[in-house]
Design an enzyme around this catalytic site. Structure first.
Site, PDB file in Angstrom:
ATOM      1  N   ASP A   1      55.105  45.522  92.261  1.00  0.00           N
ATOM      2  CA  ASP A   1      55.214  45.977  90.744  1.00  0.00           C
ATOM      3  C   ASP A   1      54.634  45.126  89.651  1.00  0.00           C
ATOM      4  OD1 ASP A   1      56.692  48.395  91.757  1.00  0.00           O
ATOM      5  OD2 ASP A   1      58.388  47.058  91.892  1.00  0.00           O
TER       6      ASP A   1
ATOM      7  N   CYS B   1      72.741  24.129  92.496  1.00  0.00           N
ATOM      8  CA  CYS B   1      73.531  23.855  91.467  1.00  0.00           C
ATOM      9  C   CYS B   1      73.376  22.278  91.187  1.00  0.00           C
ATOM     10  CB  CYS B   1      75.051  24.061  91.772  1.00  0.00           C
ATOM     11  SG  CYS B   1      75.614  23.264  93.313  1.00  0.00           S
TER      12      CYS B   1
ATOM     13  N   ASP C   1      60.249  52.082  89.548  1.00  0.00           N
ATOM     14  CA  ASP C   1      59.935  52.075  90.951  1.00  0.00           C
ATOM     15  C   ASP C   1      61.216  52.239  91.706  1.00  0.00           C
ATOM     16  OD1 ASP C   1      58.974  50.805  93.367  1.00  0.00           O
ATOM     17  OD2 ASP C   1      60.216  49.212  93.288  1.00  0.00           O
TER      18      ASP C   1
ATOM     19  N   ASP D   1      60.864  45.752  90.616  1.00  0.00           N
ATOM     20  CA  ASP D   1      61.244  44.504  91.106  1.00  0.00           C
ATOM     21  C   ASP D   1      60.586  43.625  92.172  1.00  0.00           C
ATOM     22  OD1 ASP D   1      62.070  45.788  93.588  1.00  0.00           O
ATOM     23  OD2 ASP D   1      63.873  44.534  93.812  1.00  0.00           O
TER      24      ASP D   1
ATOM     25  N   CYS E   1      72.916  19.862  94.020  1.00  0.00           N
ATOM     26  CA  CYS E   1      71.782  19.559  94.533  1.00  0.00           C
ATOM     27  C   CYS E   1      71.001  18.721  93.911  1.00  0.00           C
ATOM     28  CB  CYS E   1      71.027  21.115  94.620  1.00  0.00           C
ATOM     29  SG  CYS E   1      71.807  22.398  95.608  1.00  0.00           S
TER      30      CYS E   1
END
Lengths: 829, 61
Positions: free
Chosen positions: A714, A103, A509, A710, A106
């Protein structure tokens, strides 16, 4: 803050031996020594405000020893050469890829903590790209200091190759922004002056004023055409040289013709100028391109994703067996390297030591330990679960399997032809028609009345390319992008919407896509006979109670670990009573050990938990809880279907798509998932190349394929798909090669996206038909000279308005659709 | 109407000025990251906002 989690990273605190850290004068419980060091370091810098400001917890911090060892390495000149650029006056510049930026706090923390170092010239942190550009004075600071400071603060920084400093993306977005502004300003001014011209047509203003206004609008439109529209001309020139009529050709031709004809009209004091139209046309097209570029940049960068995967360092073994830590870029074929347990493999190599277990989820997509024997190959980027291992390096850099996957992705992305080609053909037809129509008009007028040929031809060219036609596609697509984004579907490539609507097949997948990445407890075998009769402490006679008792014990042990299997057991144990665990010990690649009520318990795979050795093969895949005398319980973990997976599959099937599963997992598991979802076609044990082959086979049959995946494995098939869908929580590499990213965890957003895509396509077709009808009506009148300027202006605005209003209908019907999906929820929003 | 002869060049001049300012801003990183800087002022120097706490010392809660 409650004592629920670590003060720094928010993770569960270990049951025993919590560490305390002092920040702003208060003691806080943290999960490990690494987090403690970070908290105290941040406090020392006077930046403890960070904890008040942040909106997300930080990531867990590595221990101090690793930080020192890794960061000093960057002072090696051989390594720094690759990642640092020398600027004038002893200044150095580097681009860091920073993990753990969550965020804005940081960004604040990174800028402040680096700013406290002597010799820093500038720190620019880009939170969305997770990159920081840092310039420093080499005589007063070093790269190693910078990386060490970041690591102490809790951020892992990885310097990127110096070649990326030029940052193509930044250059591209800056240039696009400038072009957009020039076109926008130009369009506004040209419109303003044009309204003066139209009003003049009513009032009968004298021709000198009219000519003056025309010269002004020429002045305004010139930078729009020569500067802002340059990408269209460049694109058109490229496709003409390649011998094709691309999408840019009609645009470039139209822009050039309108501009040149208006220029001639201005000089000659002729009938009509169209500087406003051409500026507006360029502006609207540029908006579409800009939105598309922004989405593309947001979806991730391939090179960043690859850089994150492979470890930056390697331990090279000397002839005398001594270890030297070097950068992975420095490795050469034939080097002997040592890989410690729990770390990544830096290069492809042959295993020299006896045996080890690795996680090759990179290739197979399945996070499970594979055993590798001496002489077998380990691939870069895989994780050594049980080691240590000694390797002889066989392939480095661009030759590794990992780099090969990266290349597969790039190549597949450039071979994305089917619908793109169809679009180009349609564009070519459009140009051909307009040109032949204009030629016919010119010919006709030359035969009858040559003096009016030029004006009429011009009218045809201009009217066949009005705002309505330019707006038809962008208006619908922009609206669809906004509607989809609100439903958690981020579209990276605008034409993915069209392809989503036209798709005929969907390939899923399994692991992490149809099923959740987290495991769940499937079944439990309590008491293996011996256990029941022997266990005098077991006062329970009901089997369920025994099971709960065992689960509570296992949960208490597992609470201290972050291993996915342990997490699943902790979740399953849920609210059961927790026991106090003493002498807790975790063995990497084995399991957990601890003493509960004076009994020494072990939880882990059978080989670890049963000291006496494994007799029962049914325990191979199970997590076993055992004490010194034998098995107490065995837990079988399974994957759970992702929420909305069934709804999404049903919606797609109802929509007429044929669906199949292509997974790298074992046939039995794939079959089970397919049965649950009612999917008939499935393929198991496919590697990335096999999946790609399956996709080519579908393509060869003329299918248009949605691919949903994902994992890193893939990525190639995603890149080659007609439309690729991945999850925001998935691998970076998969996202980088996707057209559509689903923001939430739910898969049913896909069914909704397909529905909106079809609606968009319908509206888009309506818009195009309307624009065409308007043109067909207007062209003859314009060509015959029946359309005065004010009528043309009204007609043009009205037709544009119709197109935009029509586009706003997209997504309106959605509430009814949601209600139909979940009737229990109620009607409407 | 002859006022237009002055007004229009004036708007064009303003336009060129605005365009130059924008180009400068783009070249000086002003548009590279549109999310983070918007939040930074909210986080900056919160300590000096507390009256009587100019030293930058963290208040002990």
């Amino acid at each position: 803050m409650s004592a629920a989690g670590c003060w720094h990273c928010g993770e569960t605190l270990p049951a025993v031996g919590a560490v305390l850290a002092r920040s702003a004068g208060i003691e806080h419980a943290v999960c490990c020594q690494g987090c403690r060091a970070a908290v105290e370091w941040i406090d020392q810098l006077g930046l403890a405000d960070y904890y008040r400001l942040r909106s997300e917890p930080a990531t867990r911090v590595a221990s101090g020893v690793d930080i020192d060892r890794d960061s000093t390495l960057w002072s090696r000149p051989e390594l720094a050469r690759h990642v640092v650029r020398e600027l004038e006056g002893g200044q150095r510049e580097t681009l860091l890829l920073i993990d753990g930026v969550r965020c804005a706090a940081c960004v604040w923390l990174i800028e402040r903590s680096l700013g406290s170092l002597a010799g820093m010239t500038s720190v620019q942190v880009n939170a969305s790209a997770r990159r920081a550009r840092i310039v420093w004075d080499d005589s007063r600071c070093t790269l190693a200091r910078i990386i060490e400071t970041l690591a102490r603060t809790g951020y892992q920084a990885l310097p990127l190759d110096a070649a990326t400093l030029d940052d193509l993306r930044r250059r591209e977005s800056r240039a696009a922004l400038k072009r957009l502004l020039v076109a926008g300003f130009g369009a506004m001014q040209a419109m303003m002056i044009a309204s003066g011209l139209y009003l003049g047509a009513f009032d009968g203003t004298d021709t000198s004023m009219r000519d003056l206004l025309r010269w002004f609008s020429l002045l305004v439109a010139t930078p729009v055409v020569l500067y802002a529209a340059r990408p269209f001309f460049a694109g058109a020139w490229r496709s003409v040289r390649a011998g094709a009529l691309g999408m840019d050709v009609p645009v470039a031709l139209a822009v050039a013709l309108i501009y040149l004809s208006s220029l001639i009209e201005t000089v000659q004091g002729g009938r009509e100028v169209y500087f406003d139209s051409v500026s507006m046309f360029v502006f609207i097209l540029l908006i579409g391109r800009y939105l598309e570029m922004r989405a593309r940049h947001r979806s991730g960068d391939l090179s960043d994703a690859l850089a994150r995967l492979s470890p930056p360092f390697a331990d090279r073994m000397g002839d005398d067996g001594s270890l030297q830590r070097v950068g992975a870029i420095e490795l050469q074929v034939g080097d002997r390297i040592h890989v410690a347990e729990g770390s990544g493999v830096p290069a492809d190599g042959t295993l020299l030591s006896a045996r080890c277990r690795v996680d090759e989820s990179l290739l197979s997509g399945e996070s499970r330990a594979l055993t590798r024997q001496c002489g077998e190959t380990l691939i870069a980027g895989s994780l050594l679960l049980e080691g240590p291992a000694e390797l002889r390096v066989e392939r480095v850099g661009g030759d590794t399997v990992l780099a090969g996957i990266g290349r597969l992705v790039t190549r597949a992305a450039t071979q994305r032809p089917r619908l793109a080609l169809a679009g180009e053909r349609a564009a070519a037809h459009f140009v051909a028609r307009v040109l032949s129509l204009a030629a016919l008009t010119a010919l006709g007028w030359t035969l009858f009345e040559p003096s009016r040929a030029f004006a009429a031809t011009l009218a045809v060219l201009v009217v066949s390319c009005p705002c309505a036609f330019a707006l038809a596609v962008p208006a619908a697509l922009t609206r669809a992008l906004a509607v989809l984004a609100r439903r958690g579907v981020l579209v990276a490539r605008a034409d993915a919407i069209e392809q989503l609507a036209m798709a005929s097949h969907a390939v899923f997948d399994k692991t992490g896509t149809l099923t959740e990445p987290h495991l769940a407890l499937e079944s439990q075998d309590p008491g293996f006979g011996t256990c029941d009769s022997r266990d005098a402490r077991s006062r329970h006679t009901v089997a369920a109670a025994v099971a709960n008792d065992a689960l509570a014990l296992a949960g208490s042990l597992a609470r201290g670990s972050r291993h996915p299997l342990a997490l699943a057991i902790t979740t399953a144990a849920g609210n059961l009573a927790t026991h106090a665990v003493e002498a807790m010990r975790a063995e990497t690649g084995g399991g957990l050990e601890g003493i509960i009520d004076g009994r020494k318990l072990r939880l882990g795979h059978a080989g670890f938990a049963l000291t006496a050795g494994v007799a029962d093969t049914s325990l191979d895949d199970a997590v076993v809880l055992a004490d010194d005398s034998g098995v107490i319980a065995a837990f079988h973990l399974t994957e759970r279907l992702r929420p909305g997976a069934k709804a999404a599959v049903d919606a797609l099937v109802a929509d007429g798509l044929s669906i199949e599963i292509c997974s790298g997992d074992a046939p039995t598991k794939v079959a089970a998932a397919a049965a649950q979802l009612g999917i008939k076609h499935w393929h198991a044990r496919l590697r990335p190349a096999d999946k790609l082959a399956r996709l080519s086979a579908l393509h060869a049959d003329g299918a248009r394929v949605i691919v949903v995946g994902d994992g890193i494995n893939d990525a190639p098939i995603l890149a080659a798909a007609d439309v690729a869908v991945s999850f925001a929580s998935g691998a970076d590499l998969a996202q980088a090669s996707s057209d559509i990213v689903l923001a939430g965890d739910r898969l049913d957003a896909l069914g909704c996206a397909r529905r909106i895509a079809r609606e968009t396509l319908r509206v888009l077709r309506q818009n195009q038909r309307w624009a065409l009808a308007y043109n067909l009506l207007a062209v003859p009148f314009a060509a015959l000279g029946f359309v005065p300027p004010w009528l043309a202006a009204i007609g043009m605005s009205a037709s544009s308005l119709v197109v935009v209003l029509n586009a706003l209908r997209i997504g309106r019907e959605q509430p009814r659709y949601t209600a139909a999906l979940r009737p229990a929820v109620g009607v409407g929003r | 109407m002859s006022i237009l002869i002055i007004m229009i060049p004036l708007t064009l001049l303003l336009l060129v000025g605005a365009g130059m300012a924008f180009f400068w801003a783009v070249d000086h990183d002003q548009f590279d990251d549109l999310q983070t800087p918007a939040l930074l002022p909210l986080l900056d120097d919160t300590r000096t906002m507390t009256p009587g706490d100019e030293s930058g010392e963290e208040p002990k809660p």
